[in-house]
Design a protein around this motif. Sequence first.
Motif, mmCIF file in Angstrom:
data_model
loop_
_atom_site.group_PDB
_atom_site.id
_atom_site.type_symbol
_atom_site.label_atom_id
_atom_site.label_comp_id
_atom_site.label_asym_id
_atom_site.label_seq_id
_atom_site.Cartn_x
_atom_site.Cartn_y
_atom_site.Cartn_z
ATOM 1 N N SER A 32 36.958 8.326 -30.392
ATOM 2 C CA SER A 32 35.864 9.285 -30.612
ATOM 3 C C SER A 32 34.557 8.514 -30.557
ATOM 4 C CB SER A 32 36.019 9.973 -31.971
ATOM 5 O OG SER A 32 35.954 9.017 -33.016
ATOM 6 N N CYS A 33 33.447 9.222 -30.575
ATOM 7 C CA CYS A 33 32.145 8.558 -30.556
ATOM 8 C C CYS A 33 32.018 7.651 -31.778
ATOM 9 C CB CYS A 33 31.035 9.606 -30.538
ATOM 10 S SG CYS A 33 30.995 10.573 -28.993
ATOM 11 N N ILE A 34 31.305 6.520 -31.601
ATOM 12 C CA ILE A 34 31.312 5.501 -32.648
ATOM 13 C C ILE A 34 30.069 4.628 -32.537
ATOM 14 C CG2 ILE A 34 32.614 3.874 -31.216
ATOM 15 C CD1 ILE A 34 34.024 2.878 -33.697
ATOM 16 N N TYR A 35 29.622 4.103 -33.683
ATOM 17 C CA TYR A 35 28.644 3.028 -33.728
ATOM 18 C C TYR A 35 29.429 1.724 -33.899
ATOM 19 C CZ TYR A 35 24.360 5.796 -34.074
ATOM 20 O OH TYR A 35 23.285 6.620 -33.824
ATOM 21 N N ILE A 36 29.187 0.762 -33.037
ATOM 22 C CA ILE A 36 29.861 -0.538 -33.117
ATOM 23 C C ILE A 36 28.882 -1.531 -33.730
ATOM 24 C CG2 ILE A 36 30.906 -2.405 -31.787
ATOM 25 C CD1 ILE A 36 31.819 -0.279 -29.770
ATOM 26 N N ASN A 37 29.196 -1.987 -34.930
ATOM 27 C CA ASN A 37 28.286 -2.865 -35.676
ATOM 28 C C ASN A 37 28.780 -4.310 -35.747
ATOM 29 O OD1 ASN A 37 26.378 -0.778 -36.542
ATOM 30 N ND2 ASN A 37 28.118 0.013 -37.718
ATOM 31 N N ASP A 38 29.963 -4.586 -35.197
ATOM 32 C CA ASP A 38 30.540 -5.927 -35.309
ATOM 33 C C ASP A 38 30.936 -6.453 -33.938
ATOM 34 O OD1 ASP A 38 30.518 -6.043 -38.227
ATOM 35 O OD2 ASP A 38 32.083 -4.492 -38.107
ATOM 36 N N SER A 39 30.825 -7.748 -33.758
ATOM 37 C CA SER A 39 31.281 -8.395 -32.536
ATOM 38 C C SER A 39 32.779 -8.172 -32.365
ATOM 39 C CB SER A 39 30.994 -9.889 -32.581
ATOM 40 O OG SER A 39 29.600 -10.130 -32.734
ATOM 41 N N GLY A 40 33.231 -8.190 -31.113
ATOM 42 C CA GLY A 40 34.655 -8.042 -30.867
ATOM 43 C C GLY A 40 34.944 -7.206 -29.647
ATOM 44 N N ASN A 51 30.713 16.228 -25.368
ATOM 45 C CA ASN A 51 30.199 15.735 -26.643
ATOM 46 C C ASN A 51 28.750 16.158 -26.834
ATOM 47 O OD1 ASN A 51 30.622 13.876 -29.044
ATOM 48 N ND2 ASN A 51 28.755 13.040 -28.117
ATOM 49 N N ALA A 52 28.475 16.770 -27.975
ATOM 50 C CA ALA A 52 27.124 17.294 -28.227
ATOM 51 C C ALA A 52 26.262 16.326 -29.034
ATOM 52 C CB ALA A 52 27.221 18.630 -28.962
ATOM 53 N N THR A 53 26.843 15.239 -29.542
ATOM 54 C CA THR A 53 26.066 14.269 -30.311
ATOM 55 C C THR A 53 25.760 13.062 -29.443
ATOM 56 O OG1 THR A 53 28.041 13.137 -31.117
ATOM 57 C CG2 THR A 53 27.216 14.997 -32.422
ATOM 58 N N GLY A 54 24.699 12.385 -29.710
ATOM 59 C CA GLY A 54 24.370 11.209 -28.931
ATOM 60 C C GLY A 54 23.525 10.250 -29.748
ATOM 61 N N THR A 72 36.903 8.810 -19.632
ATOM 62 C CA THR A 72 35.593 9.418 -19.413
ATOM 63 C C THR A 72 34.925 9.758 -20.738
ATOM 64 O OG1 THR A 72 36.233 10.368 -17.278
ATOM 65 C CG2 THR A 72 34.399 11.425 -18.424
ATOM 66 N N ILE A 73 33.624 9.457 -20.799
ATOM 67 C CA ILE A 73 32.786 9.939 -21.900
ATOM 68 C C ILE A 73 31.846 10.974 -21.296
ATOM 69 C CG2 ILE A 73 30.992 9.329 -23.556
ATOM 70 C CD1 ILE A 73 32.270 6.600 -23.829
ATOM 71 N N ASP A 74 31.956 12.204 -21.743
ATOM 72 C CA ASP A 74 31.266 13.325 -21.113
ATOM 73 C C ASP A 74 30.337 14.004 -22.109
ATOM 74 O OD1 ASP A 74 30.887 15.456 -19.084
ATOM 75 O OD2 ASP A 74 31.961 16.671 -20.554
ATOM 76 N N GLY A 75 29.104 14.265 -21.664
ATOM 77 C CA GLY A 75 28.142 14.954 -22.514
ATOM 78 C C GLY A 75 27.948 16.393 -22.112
ATOM 79 N N ILE A 76 26.804 16.957 -22.527
ATOM 80 C CA ILE A 76 26.518 18.369 -22.236
ATOM 81 C C ILE A 76 25.138 18.530 -21.593
ATOM 82 C CG2 ILE A 76 28.058 19.279 -24.008
ATOM 83 C CD1 ILE A 76 25.536 19.679 -25.770
ATOM 84 N N ASP A 77 24.677 17.459 -20.927
ATOM 85 C CA ASP A 77 23.374 17.486 -20.240
ATOM 86 C C ASP A 77 22.209 17.665 -21.206
ATOM 87 O OD1 ASP A 77 24.360 17.291 -17.483
ATOM 88 O OD2 ASP A 77 25.183 19.288 -17.843
ATOM 89 N N GLU A 78 22.330 17.125 -22.375
ATOM 90 C CA GLU A 78 21.268 17.259 -23.365
ATOM 91 C C GLU A 78 20.173 16.228 -23.104
ATOM 92 O OE1 GLU A 78 20.638 17.179 -28.233
ATOM 93 O OE2 GLU A 78 22.619 16.894 -27.350
ATOM 94 N N ALA A 79 18.920 16.661 -23.195
ATOM 95 C CA ALA A 79 17.792 15.759 -22.970
ATOM 96 C C ALA A 79 17.808 14.622 -23.982
ATOM 97 C CB ALA A 79 16.477 16.527 -23.074
ATOM 98 N N GLY A 80 17.559 13.390 -23.493
ATOM 99 C CA GLY A 80 17.483 12.239 -24.376
ATOM 100 C C GLY A 80 18.803 11.727 -24.884
ATOM 101 N N SER A 81 19.922 12.207 -24.343
ATOM 102 C CA SER A 81 21.242 11.797 -24.836
ATOM 103 C C SER A 81 21.714 10.536 -24.104
ATOM 104 C CB SER A 81 22.249 12.932 -24.649
ATOM 105 O OG SER A 81 22.364 13.275 -23.269
ATOM 106 N N TYR A 82 22.650 9.814 -24.752
ATOM 107 C CA TYR A 82 23.162 8.553 -24.215
ATOM 108 C C TYR A 82 24.691 8.584 -24.226
ATOM 109 C CZ TYR A 82 18.456 6.908 -25.522
ATOM 110 O OH TYR A 82 17.100 6.762 -25.682
ATOM 111 N N GLY A 83 25.288 8.161 -23.110
ATOM 112 C CA GLY A 83 26.718 7.949 -23.113
ATOM 113 C C GLY A 83 27.062 6.678 -23.866
#
Length: 583
Positions: A32-40, A51-54, A72-83
Amino acid sequence: MNNKEDMRKFLLGLIFVSIIILPVYASTGVNSCIYINDSGSYTLTTDILDNATGPCIKILANDVDFDGGGYTIDGIDEAGSYGVQTGTNYTNITVRNLTVTDWFYGIFYQGTSSGVITRITAVSNVNGIYIDSSGNDNLIDNSTVLNNTNYGIYLYMNTNNTIRDNTANHNGESGIGIYNSNNNIIYNNHFNNINNYNIDASNTWNTTKIEGTNIITGSNLGGNYWAYPNGTGFSQTCTDANNDDICDSSYTLDASNVDYLPLAKIPDLVMTQDNISFSYIPSEIENGEVKENVNVTMNATVYNNGLGDASNINVSFYDGPPGQGNNIANATITNISAGESQNATIYWNSIIGTHNISIKIDPENTLLETDDSNNNASKNINVSAWQKYYGNISGNINLGDQKGNSLINWSWDTNQGNVFVSKIPSLDFNNLQALGRKKNGEISPDNFRKADELLNMTPGSNNATGFLNNNITALFGPNGTSPRNVTSFTVYGKKIENVAIVNSTNTTNYNSVGTSTFIAGILWDTTKDNGDGEYGDDAEELVFITRINAGTTGLGNSSHNYEIAIPSTLRNEGNVYFFVELK
């Protein structure tokens, strides 16, 4: 011994030290979508769709390897969003083996240095791959950026990046945009966009020429492949005289940006006899493969064996050698990709005789190809010059006076008689003679050839190259002068000897013709002869004859009592006339 033992211990110590100082990271699964805060190492284990969050994946650490696992990581064409987005000023981040779709930024490196973006497919985003502010010494390679609204690849305010081995096609603003960024090297990429680049600083667009397979399967590495969707790009139209897959001239993007070794990708369109086909409704014929006046579909499969795509390919079909006077029709193929094929199709109304149908690709020679000599091919189609007629006859024999009064009426039950076919509406049956004989019965050796000439059944007639087993000369006489098989006919009490005959059911079966169920003989009407007694110089008419043979089987495996074969060109304005003698 002690020295050797000490050396073994020393080497073992080195090996032990080597093993313990190499970091070994177990890959962390991501579903699922995630913030990666550690090396590895991190590996995506499933598709993430709509995915509606970015951002979906945000990396906030050094020394991170994110493997998309082919998902695949797929969005919803939202302005300012990042894969995938990195934080500012991180280093040694790798993102690989991933597809990103429907984001404002597919992959976004923000001030990241010494990173790698590889094997990425970025499709239908606003921007495909984007390296922003002070992102230096990064590598973008082996990626495809396709159908993104703005940029396929974009660099802003960074240096010393390497962009190689990528395909950037059909992006809206441009394939690659480079702003306030210099000293980047861009080579061995495939660009095919309406606008391939937007740049405002000096960069390097080729490496040195090196032998090896390039992005378009050419034999040398150098610069980039520059194409336009309409087929007019520099690499699509440049010359490559030495066939090294490098254009003979450099490509100037602007005064500060030159690709000195642009890749050449030139098509090679090929036509062979095996790729020409004819189709039509089958019919029962033996003098060729199709009847005359039949709608024949002619198809030519054109192969592109070159490295480059070809667009707007004209294909011309000719009845005979290529030339304006022989042109049947033309067809246009919109595009043939490298290594692919497409069909060109026209329709032709068949004409008697053997016709050599020639196909020529690019007849005006407007397309640049590696080899123009393989653009031509031809194939024969043999059209029958004969028509068959068969049926049943019944009637009465009537004796009448000059006033038209019927005196005696007999029923015709002998089933004997003759059927005649000619192109004129009346015959003098007393003036009929065998073709191949003069009016006085002497041999006239050139009659069969003359008949073919008068009926336009000789090579050259209507562009026909020949009439193999298909004209009077070939069917009725083995050498064009004397008949192969003969018989006699009695016409209104007059016996006509030495009449050349063929088997009506199968005209190319020359065995035992005299005893065939149905035969067709060939006569001429001497009425118009001016006194020399020869056929063919006074507009004398041909007459074909067959005997009535009741209740026998012939064409179509049906029972009928007459059957006759006549040349198609015997018709006068579409008509032939039948005459019957009942005995």
